[in-house]
Design a protein around this motif. Structure first.
Motif, PDB file in Angstrom:
ATOM      1  N   GLU A 189       1.041  -1.254  -0.174  1.00 13.43           N
ATOM      2  CA  GLU A 189      -0.514  -0.173   0.388  1.00 13.43           C
ATOM      3  C   GLU A 189       1.022   0.723  -0.101  1.00 13.43           C
ATOM      4  O   GLU A 189       2.141   1.783   0.730  1.00 13.43           O
ATOM      5  N   GLY A 198      -4.774   3.446   0.750  1.00  8.47           N
ATOM      6  CA  GLY A 198      -5.571   2.624   0.139  1.00  8.47           C
ATOM      7  C   GLY A 198      -5.496   2.169  -1.425  1.00  8.47           C
ATOM      8  O   GLY A 198      -5.625   1.401  -2.080  1.00  8.47           O
ATOM      9  N   SER A 293      -5.738  -5.803  -2.541  1.00  8.75           N
ATOM     10  CA  SER A 293      -6.939  -5.124  -1.667  1.00  8.75           C
ATOM     11  C   SER A 293      -7.621  -5.360  -0.707  1.00  8.75           C
ATOM     12  O   SER A 293      -8.161  -4.781   0.109  1.00  8.75           O
TER      13      SER A 293
END
Length: 296
Positions: A189, A198, A293
């Motif tokens: 990240e 994010g 993610s």
């Protein structure tokens, strides 16, 4: 007493810390791959074509013709190989390349591959005023969507040139991932001034790029200095270690470089070696970023 000045060795600690932390690497996102696969392989192609020379002024007709080779011969060979082995890959395309060859990019998307942003005309981000960088990135995304019917979710900056404003623009655009930086072998990240964003980074590396090994310039002493067999050996060693570690093997190639008759076999041998393992996940950069993610 430390005297603050303009030279980096004169900087106070808060200045060099701020510079080092402007864009940072956060949590490593190496994780179990889908369906019990041991390793992920993400093949990518930077479809620069004529833009590499156009970005420098377009004065060399010879270098422009070399870019045209990527469309005429390199891309057909690459697409044929991916079709042969039923592999989906990611193509990072300057908007000008897409406008020059819309049918090419429409075919790429039509066969299930991913299109990503790669600048407008292969410009250097760090040389642009922030408002120009922002406008070109947004215009590039709009153009790729107009040409292909698909909105890109990922960025690879031209020449992997990342300005101090690039990440903020990525966040404003709502992009899922970037693939321009080099802080790890596997996904992580991105942090901006120490804060989580994010945004997934799918790291690149010059070692895993065909262009540095085969670059050529008449004006300088730059000449290819390594054989295709040696380049294949480097790529395979990178892959084997990624496989042993259960991580990501990401590879960057160019149609006018790997697409040559004496080099296209390098790509096929990499594919064959990965396929032979039996437990490798071939994925686009978008698929890798979406998987990484999960849980962020």
């Amino acid at each position: 007493m430390i005297i603050s000045g303009e030279e980096p060795w004169q900087w106070p600690e808060d200045r060099w810390r701020s510079c080092a932390n402007r864009v940072g690497a956060g949590t490593s996102l190496a994780r179990p791959w889908p369906d019990g696969k041991r390793c992920a392989v993400a093949l990518s192609f930077d479809v620069d074509h004529e833009t590499f020379e156009l970005s420098k002024g377009g004065k060399s007709i010879s270098r422009i013709s070399r870019g045209q080779y990527g469309n005429r011969r390199g891309m057909p060979r690459i697409m044929s190989l991916l079709r042969k082995y039923d592999i989906k890959a990611s193509f990072f395309v300057p908007a000008v390349s897409a406008k020059l060859y819309p049918e090419e990019q429409q075919a790429v998307v039509g066969e299930g591959h991913e299109i990503g942003i790669h600048g407008w005309i292969h410009e250097f981000n760090s040389l642009l005023p922030p408002e120009n960088e922002r406008e070109l990135m947004m215009r590039s995304a709009d153009t790729l969507e107009m040409v292909t019917g698909t909105r890109p979710v990922g960025l690879r900056t031209p020449s992997w040139d990342f300005s101090e404003h690039t990440l903020a623009i990525v966040r404003e655009m709502g992009l899922l991932y970037d693939s321009s930086l080099m802080a790890d072998d596997c996904c992580y990240e991105l942090l901006e001034n120490g804060e989580r964003t994010g945004v997934i980074e799918i790291p690149v590396e010059w070692i895993r790029d065909d262009a540095p090994y085969f670059s050529m310039s008449l004006e300088t002493s730059l000449r290819p200095h390594i054989s295709p067999e040696d380049v294949l050996n480097i790529f395979l060693r990178e892959f084997e270690q990624a496989y042993q570690e259960g991580e990501l093997f990401q590879l960057t190639m160019h149609p006018d470089v790997v697409g040559k008759r004496s080099r296209i076999w390098i790509l096929e041998e990499v594919i064959r070696a990965a396929k032979a393992k039996g437990d490798v996940w071939f994925a686009t950069h978008r698929q890798v970023a979406e998987h990484a993610s999960i849980g962020l």
